[in-house]
Write an enzyme that holds these catalytic residues in place. Structure first.
Site, PDB file in Angstrom:
ATOM      1  N   LYS A 208       0.856  -1.193   0.000  1.00  0.00           N
ATOM      2  CA  LYS A 208       0.000   0.000   0.000  1.00  0.00           C
ATOM      3  C   LYS A 208       0.890   1.241   0.000  1.00  0.00           C
ATOM      4  O   LYS A 208       1.698   1.434   0.903  1.00  0.00           O
ATOM      5  CB  LYS A 208      -0.900  -0.014   1.249  1.00  0.00           C
ATOM      6  CG  LYS A 208      -1.769   1.229   1.400  1.00  0.00           C
ATOM      7  CD  LYS A 208      -2.855   1.032   2.460  1.00  0.00           C
ATOM      8  CE  LYS A 208      -3.650   2.289   2.719  1.00  0.00           C
ATOM      9  NZ  LYS A 208      -4.698   2.127   3.725  1.00  0.00           N
TER      10      LYS A 208
ATOM     11  N   ASP B 255     -12.994   4.906  10.770  1.00  0.00           N
ATOM     12  CA  ASP B 255     -13.406   4.788   9.375  1.00  0.00           C
ATOM     13  C   ASP B 255     -13.921   3.369   9.167  1.00  0.00           C
ATOM     14  O   ASP B 255     -13.624   2.714   8.185  1.00  0.00           O
ATOM     15  CB  ASP B 255     -12.210   5.077   8.455  1.00  0.00           C
ATOM     16  CG  ASP B 255     -12.645   5.503   7.061  1.00  0.00           C
ATOM     17  OD1 ASP B 255     -13.856   5.732   6.858  1.00  0.00           O
ATOM     18  OD2 ASP B 255     -11.778   5.586   6.175  1.00  0.00           O
TER      19      ASP B 255
END
Ligand code: ADP
Ligand code: MG
Length: 465
Positions: free
Chosen positions: A121, A226
């Site tokens: 990532k 989140d």
């Protein structure tokens, strides 16, 4: 932003030495004067300017002559430094297809040397909304473009540190394998983001597991912030894995209750809408379990959870993530929320070639699978790869040299940390492999042949090189 890793193969040792020099120079220069790059690079036979031109051609640096003749790294340049460091450490040997494009990240499959598919990532803070942050520049001490790289590095370090600590405490998260600059390497989750799953066999169980996770996180002193259907992965056995941690906060945060309630509400809403679940009503109607319902609801009240803030502090520090790092990144995240309605302004073009900025977790963008062994690169890190693990793009005053020999205390600490991380990394890779073997994928028809075709392509390419 396209990540064409093929260019990596055409870069020489000296190219990397100069790229590293630009990175080091950015410790205390937004735009690094060309002659400082030359001084830091200390090339035996000179030629820094020619090499800078080559880096410019590949869009690894940006040239700025508005005040003086200078250069700074682009995200692509930063990508290359991180990828090169991870290659040298033997974390992976090839980069595969892109499997995710987040608002502020790009996600790729990578192949470890023993053939395990891992996930890389790349954090790209500021990619979408970095122009909406003029007000936040204050805390960045006017180091605008420098800081996006710095903040992306912090986001990656935070994500790595949390993933590791949560994994050690038994939370279902990917195995954290390694981290360099703005790049985190983790195990591949065999599954799909919940948002893509139209039907579940046991929606109640999945729902309860997810809510249970939010509660357990709070008991460990944390709020995800989140926690939604995009950041919950689910496999064919309906096993849940949570991802995406850079925005997590402590339960002692002043808005902790609001974040906690929002995470819970988000899950409720999604399950209500997608799977027609009416959790609260069901429990209330069930007279026999009225008291259980009361208890259950109580559990979801932030105030009635027994929380232990600071529980993971030691683990986080062990990964090199400090309180100061957390303060910096929180300032960014909070400023981001406040400023999210602001307009773009184009004065900072760190991502010159960011045409495809669209936030979407859906369609993967095809990228050629590339073995990254370079013809003229030895496997072990050499002088120019210093970059290696010093991660020089942190605020600091030392100029250093491109062979990393500035001998500062910070670097000594880094070395110790690096040693520890190396050990951890080996363990993580082993565990990622173990985990892969355990997973049986019912949905594997969707992915059929992916690994083997990726492997054979990579092997073919590797042979060519
Ligand atoms: P962002 O911060 O940009 O939202 P995420 O970490 O949520 O990034 O990742 C974006 C998408 O990439 C996810 O929705 C998921 O589809 C994919 N992804 C991320 N990490 C993994 C992983 N370890 N294994 C498989 N897919 C992943
Ligand atoms: Mg996400």
């Amino acid at each position: 932003m396209k990540l064409d890793v093929n260019a990596l193969r055409y870069l020489s040792k000296e190219d990397f030495r100069v790229l590293t020099a630009v990175e080091l120079g950015m410790r205390n220069h937004e735009i690094v004067p060309a002659e400082l790059v030359d001084r830091i690079a200390r090339l035996k036979h000179g030629g820094t300017y020619k090499l800078l031109k080559n880096l410019l051609k590949h869009k690894l640096v940006h040239h700025d002559s508005s005040k003086y003749d200078g250069f700074r790294l682009t995200y692509l340049g930063y990508d290359f430094l991180a990828i090169k460091a991870l290659l040298n450490r033997g974390v992976f040997s090839a980069v595969g297809r892109q499997i995710g494009v987040g608002k502020e990240s790009d996600i790729f499959e990578v192949l470890s040397e023993d053939g395990t598919i891992l996930v890389m990532k790349l954090h790209r803070l500021g990619r979408v909304s970095f122009r909406a942050v003029k007000s936040k520049r204050d805390y960045l001490c006017h180091r605008s473009s420098y800081s996006w790289l710095y903040l992306s590095r912090l986001a990656a370090l935070k994500e790595y540190a949390f993933m590791k600590a949560l994994g050690e405490h038994g939370f279902p998260v990917p195995t954290a394998i390694d981290c360099s600059r703005h790049c985190v390497v983790m195990s591949l989750v065999q599954g799909y983001p919940l948002v893509q799953v139209k039907q579940l066999q046991n929606p109640d169980d999945v729902f309860e597991t997810i809510i249970g996770l939010i509660v357990r996180l709070a008991e460990h002193g944390l709020i995800h912030c989140d926690f939604n259907e995009f950041n919950i992965m689910i496999d064919d056995n309906e096993k849940v894995t949570m991802i995406d941690f850079p925005q997590m906060v402590s339960v002692s945060h002043r808005n902790a209750k609001m974040y906690f309630d929002r995470d819970i509400e988000c899950v409720f809403k999604f399950f209500r809408k997608r799977y027609n679940l009416s959790y609260e009503e069901e429990r209330e109607q069930d007279e026999g379990s009225a008291s259980v319902a009361g208890e259950e609801r109580d559990k979801l009240r932030f105030s009635s959870i027994e929380k232990s803030a600071g529980f993971l502090d030691k683990e986080l520090a062990a990964s090199g993530f400090t309180r100061k790092n957390e303060e910096d990144i929180q300032k960014y995240i909070e400023g981001e929320k406040e400023g999210s309605d602001d307009e773009y302004d184009d004065d900072d073009d760190d991502d010159d070639d960011d045409e495809d900025n669209e936030a979407s977790d859906s369609e993967p963008v095809g990228v050629q699978i590339s073995s990254l062994k370079m013809a003229d690169e030895p496997e072990e890190s050499s002088g120019c790869n210093v970059v290696g693990d010093k991660e020089p793009l942190a605020p600091g005053n030392e100029e250093g040299t491109a062979d990393g020999s500035d001998g500062s205390e910070e670097d000594e600490n880094d070395e110790e940390l690096t040693k520890r991380l190396n050990k951890e990394r080996k363990r993580a890779i082993a565990s990622a492999q173990g985990r892969r073997k355990l997973i049986t994928s019912r949905n594997s028809y969707k992915d059929k042949g992916r690994k083997s075709s990726l492997n054979s392509k990579v092997q073919r390419q590797a042979l060519q090189w």
